[in-house]
Design an enzyme around this catalytic site. Sequence first.
Site, PDB file in Angstrom:
ATOM      1  N   TYR A 155      50.871  58.490  53.001  1.00 58.69           N
ATOM      2  CA  TYR A 155      51.070  57.042  53.114  1.00 58.69           C
ATOM      3  C   TYR A 155      52.567  56.769  53.142  1.00 58.69           C
ATOM      4  O   TYR A 155      53.314  57.304  52.333  1.00 58.69           O
ATOM      5  CB  TYR A 155      50.424  56.332  51.917  1.00 58.69           C
ATOM      6  CG  TYR A 155      50.628  54.827  51.916  1.00 58.69           C
ATOM      7  CD1 TYR A 155      50.025  54.013  52.889  1.00 58.69           C
ATOM      8  CD2 TYR A 155      51.399  54.205  50.943  1.00 58.69           C
ATOM      9  CE1 TYR A 155      50.196  52.636  52.889  1.00 58.69           C
ATOM     10  CE2 TYR A 155      51.580  52.821  50.932  1.00 58.69           C
ATOM     11  CZ  TYR A 155      50.982  52.045  51.901  1.00 58.69           C
ATOM     12  OH  TYR A 155      51.154  50.687  51.896  1.00 58.69           O
ATOM     13  N   ASP A 200      59.586  61.591  52.775  1.00 60.18           N
ATOM     14  CA  ASP A 200      59.274  60.325  52.122  1.00 60.18           C
ATOM     15  C   ASP A 200      59.101  60.619  50.630  1.00 60.18           C
ATOM     16  O   ASP A 200      58.038  61.067  50.195  1.00 60.18           O
ATOM     17  CB  ASP A 200      58.014  59.702  52.730  1.00 60.18           C
ATOM     18  CG  ASP A 200      57.685  58.358  52.100  1.00 60.18           C
ATOM     19  OD1 ASP A 200      58.387  57.955  51.142  1.00 60.18           O
ATOM     20  OD2 ASP A 200      56.727  57.707  52.560  1.00 60.18           O
ATOM     21  N   LYS A 243      60.115  52.844  44.497  1.00 56.57           N
ATOM     22  CA  LYS A 243      59.509  52.958  43.167  1.00 56.57           C
ATOM     23  C   LYS A 243      60.548  53.188  42.050  1.00 56.57           C
ATOM     24  O   LYS A 243      61.166  52.218  41.624  1.00 56.57           O
ATOM     25  CB  LYS A 243      58.392  53.998  43.189  1.00 56.57           C
ATOM     26  CG  LYS A 243      57.311  53.568  44.215  1.00 56.57           C
ATOM     27  CD  LYS A 243      55.979  54.254  44.173  1.00 56.57           C
ATOM     28  CE  LYS A 243      55.000  53.476  45.037  1.00 56.57           C
ATOM     29  NZ  LYS A 243      54.462  54.183  46.180  1.00 56.57           N
TER      30      LYS A 243
HETATM   31  C1  LIG Z   1      54.408  53.490  47.661  1.00 58.99           C
HETATM   32  C2  LIG Z   1      54.813  54.292  48.817  1.00 58.99           C
HETATM   33  C3  LIG Z   1      55.408  53.716  49.957  1.00 58.99           C
HETATM   34  C4  LIG Z   1      55.514  52.228  50.142  1.00 58.99           C
HETATM   35  O1  LIG Z   1      56.335  51.647  49.195  1.00 58.99           O
HETATM   36  P1  LIG Z   1      56.159  50.063  48.904  1.00 58.99           P
HETATM   37  O2  LIG Z   1      57.282  49.757  47.966  1.00 58.99           O
HETATM   38  O3  LIG Z   1      54.813  49.894  48.323  1.00 58.99           O
HETATM   39  O4  LIG Z   1      56.308  49.362  50.205  1.00 58.99           O
HETATM   40  C5  LIG Z   1      55.886  54.558  50.942  1.00 58.99           C
HETATM   41  N1  LIG Z   1      55.769  55.889  50.845  1.00 58.99           N
HETATM   42  C6  LIG Z   1      55.195  56.479  49.782  1.00 58.99           C
HETATM   43  C7  LIG Z   1      55.131  57.962  49.700  1.00 58.99           C
HETATM   44  C8  LIG Z   1      54.686  55.705  48.750  1.00 58.99           C
HETATM   45  O5  LIG Z   1      54.068  56.282  47.724  1.00 58.99           O
END
Ligand SMILES: *Cc1c(COP(=O)(O)O)cnc(C)c1O
Length: 419
Positions: free
Chosen positions: A141, A234, A262
């Site tokens: 994701y 990511d 995060k």
């Molecule tokens: C949570 C998440 C996102 C998106 O971040 P948001 O602050 O919710 O937009 C992107 N990549 C990864 C791996 C994530 O866990």
Amino acid sequence: MNSKELYAKAKTLMPGGVNSPLRACRYVNAEPVFIENAKGAYLYDVDGRKYIDYVFSWGPQILGHQDPAVSEAAHKAIDQGSSYGAPCFGEVALAEAINKLVPSMDMMRMVSSGTEATMSALRLARGYTGRNKFVKFIGNYHGHADAFLAAAGSAAAVVPGTPGVPEEVTKHTLLAQYNDLDAVKALFEESGDEIACIIVEPAAGNMGLVKPKNGFLQGLRDVCTQYGAVLIFDEVITGFRLARGGAQECYGITPDLTTLGKIIGGGFPVGCFGGKREIMEHMAPVGGVFQAGTLSGNPVAMAAGLATLNRLAECDYAALEARTTAFTEELASIVEGKGKPVHLVQIGSAFTMYFSDKPVTNMIESGQCDSEAYATYWQQMLAQGVYLAPAGFECAFTSFAHTDEDFEKTLEAARKVEF
Ligand SMILES: *Cc1c(COP(=O)(O)O)cnc(C)c1O
């Protein structure tokens, strides 16, 4: 108003009563509780109940809620104004701190969410290479930008993963199963000179926690180098979570670009993307790739992020990992003792206990887990004051705020679960 009343009202005002779908607790056949306060390892709902938290806002609160140093830094920053739309000290200080911890990020840019970070990194990789296609992994994701919301249809055709995304947008998205290096090589053999980048969660945290197989990340690194494509890690979940330097430090692989989110916001809305100077200098106003943000580099969020990273410098990651291992292994053995086979995956302070008798290495296997058993477990744990992610395919987190007593209470609750 209690949770039930709030949820009834919320459903009239917001689709599903929530501002992010998983919070509606549909995967666990339940209704959400509404949180009023959070401190340390605990959540307190509007109904007067206390929970030991293993979600931590889906990752950011690794220090626990309301860490005194983070709260103080944020309060101090608010007293100096909440947003300027002009450069400020906090941006430089946080960027410098990130650069020290994640040395592959020579330069970076702050944004307001992980979604913005990955969306911008993809645009940059495309602008830098002059190519449109990119590779993403099924079950990874990367936030909710259109190009990432692609699903593997029949015969591996790529179709939009949600209504509202045109096929023209996802036709550039090439999909492979996580941990399948041969599939990636095949995509590059077919259209390597059209692929701008590979984006990957270096340890996957959004189909449950899935470890990269030995050689997988190095293989991606090699393929990108060979074809002149950009490797994007990511690390929105794994950054400052698996280690202070993220998954790239753990596994010793250097990406070209990294996305963060995060934890770097310390509970405030922050994202960040950055990497090689040569690539980053393609961003406007130095280069031609446009990206901007009214609240980017927000001084309150920067102060909270910096205070978080400073606090993490004093924290013992190895000790938390060891405590998490002991705790989660005991948890798994309790559930297995009740006749429910589980497959435990844990790295540092992140873990998923899959209700499955098979190892989970990709989305297909993650999808085969017993979601009914997870729902039963989740509901009974919640009723006993343990707050777990409301879906069996999500990562759970321990934090530096959890005490051994919290873990013991959680195990005690698990012993009482009846399947
Ligand atoms: C949570 C998440 C996102 C998106 O971040 P948001 O602050 O919710 O937009 C992107 N990549 C990864 C791996 C994530 O866990």
